[in-house]
Structure formats: structure tokens, C-alpha cells
Scaffold this motif. Structure first.
Motif, PDB file in Angstrom:
ATOM      1  N   PRO A  78       0.796  -1.226   0.000  1.00  0.00           N
ATOM      2  CA  PRO A  78       0.000   0.000   0.000  1.00  0.00           C
ATOM      3  C   PRO A  78       0.832   1.282   0.000  1.00  0.00           C
ATOM      4  CG  PRO A  78      -0.041  -1.019   2.155  1.00  0.00           C
ATOM      5  CD  PRO A  78       0.634  -1.990   1.233  1.00  0.00           C
ATOM      6  N   ASN A  79       2.077   1.201   0.416  1.00  0.00           N
ATOM      7  CA  ASN A  79       2.953   2.376   0.434  1.00  0.00           C
ATOM      8  C   ASN A  79       4.017   2.313  -0.646  1.00  0.00           C
ATOM      9  OD1 ASN A  79       1.676   3.536   2.757  1.00  0.00           O
ATOM     10  ND2 ASN A  79       2.657   1.928   3.950  1.00  0.00           N
ATOM     11  N   GLY A  80       3.790   1.518  -1.660  1.00  0.00           N
ATOM     12  CA  GLY A  80       4.751   1.366  -2.735  1.00  0.00           C
ATOM     13  C   GLY A  80       5.772   0.291  -2.428  1.00  0.00           C
ATOM     14  N   GLY A  81       6.615   0.018  -3.374  1.00  0.00           N
ATOM     15  CA  GLY A  81       7.634  -1.010  -3.221  1.00  0.00           C
ATOM     16  C   GLY A  81       8.120  -1.478  -4.568  1.00  0.00           C
ATOM     17  N   LEU A  82       8.578  -2.711  -4.605  1.00  0.00           N
ATOM     18  CA  LEU A  82       9.114  -3.325  -5.815  1.00  0.00           C
ATOM     19  C   LEU A  82       8.308  -4.572  -6.128  1.00  0.00           C
ATOM     20  CD1 LEU A  82      11.767  -3.494  -7.757  1.00  0.00           C
ATOM     21  CD2 LEU A  82      12.460  -5.262  -6.149  1.00  0.00           C
ATOM     22  N   CYS A  83       8.068  -4.805  -7.414  1.00  0.00           N
ATOM     23  CA  CYS A  83       7.385  -6.027  -7.829  1.00  0.00           C
ATOM     24  C   CYS A  83       8.115  -6.621  -9.025  1.00  0.00           C
ATOM     25  CB  CYS A  83       5.933  -5.751  -8.195  1.00  0.00           C
ATOM     26  SG  CYS A  83       5.042  -7.219  -8.751  1.00  0.00           S
ATOM     27  N   THR A  84       8.666  -7.820  -8.840  1.00  0.00           N
ATOM     28  CA  THR A  84       9.224  -8.533  -9.986  1.00  0.00           C
ATOM     29  C   THR A  84       8.091  -9.325 -10.628  1.00  0.00           C
ATOM     30  OG1 THR A  84       9.963 -10.281  -8.472  1.00  0.00           O
ATOM     31  CG2 THR A  84      11.608  -8.692  -9.179  1.00  0.00           C
ATOM     32  N   VAL A  85       8.075  -9.320 -11.940  1.00  0.00           N
ATOM     33  CA  VAL A  85       7.011  -9.981 -12.702  1.00  0.00           C
ATOM     34  C   VAL A  85       7.645 -10.957 -13.677  1.00  0.00           C
ATOM     35  CG1 VAL A  85       5.048  -9.629 -14.257  1.00  0.00           C
ATOM     36  CG2 VAL A  85       5.616  -7.869 -12.555  1.00  0.00           C
ATOM     37  N   MET A  86       7.305 -12.243 -13.534  1.00  0.00           N
ATOM     38  CA  MET A  86       7.773 -13.246 -14.475  1.00  0.00           C
ATOM     39  C   MET A  86       6.566 -14.035 -14.983  1.00  0.00           C
ATOM     40  SD  MET A  86      10.450 -16.460 -14.221  1.00  0.00           S
ATOM     41  CE  MET A  86      11.929 -15.522 -13.981  1.00  0.00           C
ATOM     42  N   LEU A  87       6.170 -13.722 -16.196  1.00  0.00           N
ATOM     43  CA  LEU A  87       5.020 -14.363 -16.839  1.00  0.00           C
ATOM     44  C   LEU A  87       5.354 -14.617 -18.306  1.00  0.00           C
ATOM     45  CD1 LEU A  87       2.341 -11.972 -15.341  1.00  0.00           C
ATOM     46  CD2 LEU A  87       2.434 -14.435 -14.917  1.00  0.00           C
ATOM     47  N   GLY A  88       4.620 -15.520 -18.916  1.00  0.00           N
ATOM     48  CA  GLY A  88       4.768 -15.751 -20.345  1.00  0.00           C
ATOM     49  C   GLY A  88       4.830 -17.206 -20.763  1.00  0.00           C
ATOM     50  N   THR A  89       5.397 -18.043 -19.915  1.00  0.00           N
ATOM     51  CA  THR A  89       5.522 -19.458 -20.278  1.00  0.00           C
ATOM     52  C   THR A  89       4.152 -20.079 -20.551  1.00  0.00           C
ATOM     53  OG1 THR A  89       7.545 -19.684 -18.990  1.00  0.00           O
ATOM     54  CG2 THR A  89       6.362 -21.717 -19.510  1.00  0.00           C
ATOM     55  N   ASN A  90       3.210 -19.851 -19.658  1.00  0.00           N
ATOM     56  CA  ASN A  90       1.881 -20.460 -19.821  1.00  0.00           C
ATOM     57  C   ASN A  90       1.093 -19.812 -20.951  1.00  0.00           C
ATOM     58  OD1 ASN A  90       2.102 -22.417 -17.671  1.00  0.00           O
ATOM     59  ND2 ASN A  90       2.155 -20.637 -16.333  1.00  0.00           N
ATOM     60  N   ASP A  91       1.370 -18.544 -21.236  1.00  0.00           N
ATOM     61  CA  ASP A  91       0.743 -17.895 -22.391  1.00  0.00           C
ATOM     62  C   ASP A  91       1.183 -18.610 -23.674  1.00  0.00           C
ATOM     63  OD1 ASP A  91      -0.505 -14.988 -21.517  1.00  0.00           O
ATOM     64  OD2 ASP A  91       1.132 -15.615 -20.211  1.00  0.00           O
ATOM     65  N   ILE A  92       2.477 -18.911 -23.762  1.00  0.00           N
ATOM     66  CA  ILE A  92       2.999 -19.620 -24.945  1.00  0.00           C
ATOM     67  C   ILE A  92       2.362 -21.004 -25.043  1.00  0.00           C
ATOM     68  CG2 ILE A  92       5.052 -20.690 -25.951  1.00  0.00           C
ATOM     69  CD1 ILE A  92       6.658 -18.320 -24.702  1.00  0.00           C
ATOM     70  N   ILE A  93       2.358 -21.740 -23.938  1.00  0.00           N
ATOM     71  CA  ILE A  93       1.816 -23.101 -23.925  1.00  0.00           C
ATOM     72  C   ILE A  93       0.346 -23.114 -24.334  1.00  0.00           C
ATOM     73  CG2 ILE A  93       1.179 -25.019 -22.386  1.00  0.00           C
ATOM     74  CD1 ILE A  93       3.802 -24.367 -20.828  1.00  0.00           C
ATOM     75  N   GLN A  94      -0.407 -22.088 -23.894  1.00  0.00           N
ATOM     76  CA  GLN A  94      -1.848 -22.049 -24.165  1.00  0.00           C
ATOM     77  C   GLN A  94      -2.209 -21.311 -25.455  1.00  0.00           C
ATOM     78  OE1 GLN A  94      -4.184 -21.040 -20.683  1.00  0.00           O
ATOM     79  NE2 GLN A  94      -2.730 -22.080 -19.345  1.00  0.00           N
ATOM     80  N   GLY A  95      -1.204 -20.904 -26.213  1.00  0.00           N
ATOM     81  CA  GLY A  95      -1.462 -20.290 -27.515  1.00  0.00           C
ATOM     82  C   GLY A  95      -1.983 -18.866 -27.461  1.00  0.00           C
ATOM     83  N   VAL A  96      -1.701 -18.143 -26.385  1.00  0.00           N
ATOM     84  CA  VAL A  96      -2.108 -16.741 -26.289  1.00  0.00           C
ATOM     85  C   VAL A  96      -1.311 -15.950 -27.324  1.00  0.00           C
ATOM     86  CG1 VAL A  96      -2.102 -14.714 -24.772  1.00  0.00           C
ATOM     87  CG2 VAL A  96      -2.669 -16.969 -23.843  1.00  0.00           C
ATOM     88  N   THR A  97      -1.985 -15.064 -28.034  1.00  0.00           N
ATOM     89  CA  THR A  97      -1.288 -14.283 -29.058  1.00  0.00           C
ATOM     90  C   THR A  97      -0.315 -13.303 -28.413  1.00  0.00           C
ATOM     91  OG1 THR A  97      -2.900 -12.492 -29.128  1.00  0.00           O
ATOM     92  CG2 THR A  97      -3.311 -14.403 -30.579  1.00  0.00           C
TER      93      THR A  97
END
Length: 126
Positions: A78-97
């Protein structure tokens, strides 16, 4: 370029690569080898960041992650911070454009920035 992280607080956000398979109760370095990238980053930063929440969910796509960003990231910082985001593998597997993936990632980054959370995007493993 230096990044200032408000409060030194950090949420890790993503799919199974973020969720980790390690045992959080294990304290020896040797037994923590199965932990994910966030354990090693914290270890090498020697307490420079405090992980406040692991928001990794096995099998998540970028759309599923976007749907839970308010509860799983913004509410935890709620007061800000850092967020690492690692996504994409499942998008590829599921055929997301690519266009859909890009739009989801842009929405995730916009939501983080709007809430004073520094986004760090990580590439997926090969």
C-alpha cells in the motif's frame, strides 16, 4: 541507473517459476537450492529487500495474473515497493497471441506504476 525502492518491500508476482518449490522453513543454504530466483536475489542483496509476499501461482497466464493484481500485489504494497514480474511461459503453452500478452503486460505495468510500485520484468527461462 539506481532504483529507489520505497520501504525496501518486494512482492514476487508470476507463475510457477515464481511460486517456487523450495521449503520456506528450511534454513540451510544447501537445502534451499530448490528455491526460486527471489530467494537467491534476497540472499545476494543481503537483506536489501524484504519479500512481503510470494504471489506466484502455478499455471498462471498473463490474463489470470492481471485479474489478481489488485489483491495479490497492490494490496500487499500500500505504500509502494518493488514487484518482480515473471510471466509468459503459460501464455505460450496455451497459444495466447503476442498482442494479447503484450496488452496484459502493459496493463500490469500501468497498474503497478499508478500505485508507486516499481515493476521489474523478468524474461522467461529458455
Amino acid at each position: 541507473m539506481a532504483i529507489t525502492v520505497p520501504n525496501g518491500q518486494w512482492v514476487v508476482f508470476g507463475d510457477s517459476h515464481t511460486a517456487s518449490t523450495g521449503d520456506a522453513a528450511t534454513t540451510t543454504l544447501q537445502n534451499r537450492c530448490m528455491d526460486s530466483y527471489h530467494f537467491w536475489a534476497s540472499y545476494y542483496l543481503d537483506g536489501g529487500l524484504t519479500q512481503v509476499y510470494n504471489a506466484g501461482i502455478n499455471g498462471n497466464t498473463s490474463a489470470q495474473a492481471l485479474a489478481r493484481i489488485d489483491a495479490d500485489v497492490i494490496a500487499k504494497l500500500p505504500n509502494g515497493g518493488l514487484c518482480t514480474v515473471m510471466l509468459g511461459t503459460n501464455d505460450i503453452i496455451q497459444g495466447v497471441t503476442l498482442a494479447t500478452f503484450q496488452a496484459n503486460m502493459q496493463a500490469i505495468v500501468a497498474a503497478l506504476v499508478a500505485n508507486r510500485i516499481v515493476p521489474v520484468l523478468l524474461t522467461i527461462p529458455p
